[in-house]
Design an enzyme around this catalytic site. Structure first.
Site: not given
Length: 322
Positions: A92, A95
């Site tokens: 991700c 993230c």
């Protein structure tokens, strides 16, 4: 206190104050206290969080959480300080933008809150249980309950606002340290004078007695909460039933709303007191909103976080602030 000492309430006032105190005592859900006492006890025994502890070590401000450690590192810990869950995955990209920001803020927090990082790929049951729809996802836990959340990579300023509001709405920024033995307060003879004053409706005498204890022992495990409760009873008594009509006639007067909330809480109407100040928080901004929020958090402390109504109101407060 001698019977003829000046300032002693007349019998009718004493009876009204005693009735108010009894109503407040009955407002606490003792079953909820018992149900959550084990987690709270484990939290008390655990080391307090510290920004100086190495990441992942007991008491660290940033920890990696798995399904096996979720109870201790998140649920139990949330009885000490608010815990912010950072739900992420290695693949991700957003993230990787948000996580360093949260880690830096947790270090700056100095142990006032804990960042718990959850790899959703390695812990799918946690992700499912937390109803994660997408990542990055951030969820705040206090006293074992979810109280706020957001998703997506937000700017650092917004992330800082999120954690600042979370801490202010829960602990006020107090960092737990070495706690005195709470059992010691139960047999403290200094409490007898204060409790005797309460029984006869002498709120001024009870307040003076609790203040004297705190002057000598600022971290006394009982006197601090007891003093806040007595101060509430005094404010409620001074406000009187007229406070409700006054507040209803002036909905934008924050001082009037706080007096009305004090009266409601002092007479055992816990949810009505919380709802009144929550409404002010939702309708106002700036200094007025902050005054209402601060007073509401003070009322939370009087009732106690073990009461489920406090948890519900905290969640509403966090929703109103964001």
């Amino acid at each position: 206190m001698q019977p003829n000492r000046p300032g002693r309430p007349d019998p009718r006032a004493a009876a009204q104050q005693a009735q108010m105190a009894a109503a407040m005592a009955g407002a606490v859900d003792l079953a909820a206290v018992k149900a959550r006492s084990e987690a709270a006890a484990r939290a008390q025994a655990a080391p307090p969080p510290s920004a100086s502890a190495p990441a992942g070590a007991p008491g660290a401000a940033v920890v990696d959480v798995t399904e096996a450690t979720f109870q201790a590192e998140v649920l139990d810990r949330s009885f000490q300080v608010p815990v912010v869950l950072d739900l992420w995955a290695e693949w991700c990209g957003p993230c990787k933008q948000l996580s360093p920001v949260l880690e830096r803020l947790a270090a700056e927090g100095g142990g006032s809150w804990v960042l718990a990082k959850v790899d959703v790929d390695a812990n799918p049951a946690l992700a499912q249980g937390l109803r994660v729809q997408g990542i990055p996802a951030v969820k705040a836990v206090w006293q074992g309950q979810l109280v706020a959340e957001f998703s997506g990579a937000i700017p650092e300023e917004q992330a800082r606002q999120f954690v600042d509001e979370l801490v202010r709405a829960t602990t006020g920024g107090v960092v737990p340290g070495a706690e005195p033995d709470a059992a010691g307060g139960e047999e403290d003879p200094r409490l007898d004078a204060a409790e005797a004053a309460l029984e006869r409706g002498d709120l001024a005498g009870a307040e003076a007695a609790y203040r004297a204890i705190l002057d000598a022992e600022p971290d006394h495990p009982v006197a601090g909460l007891a003093l806040r409760q007595v101060q509430l009873f005094r404010r409620a008594d001074e406000a009187g039933p007229d406070a409700l009509a006054t507040a209803d006639a002036a909905p934008d007067d924050v001082a009037a709303q706080t007096r009305a909330a004090d009266f409601l809480l002092g007479t055992g109407n816990v949810e009505a007191a919380f709802d009144r100040l929550l409404d002010v928080v939702r309708r106002t901004s700036g200094e007025d909103r902050d005054r209402a929020r601060t007073h509401l958090v003070e009322l939370f402390a009087v009732v106690g976080d073990e009461d489920p109504r406090v948890g519900a109101a905290r969640r509403q407060l966090m929703a109103a602030l964001f």
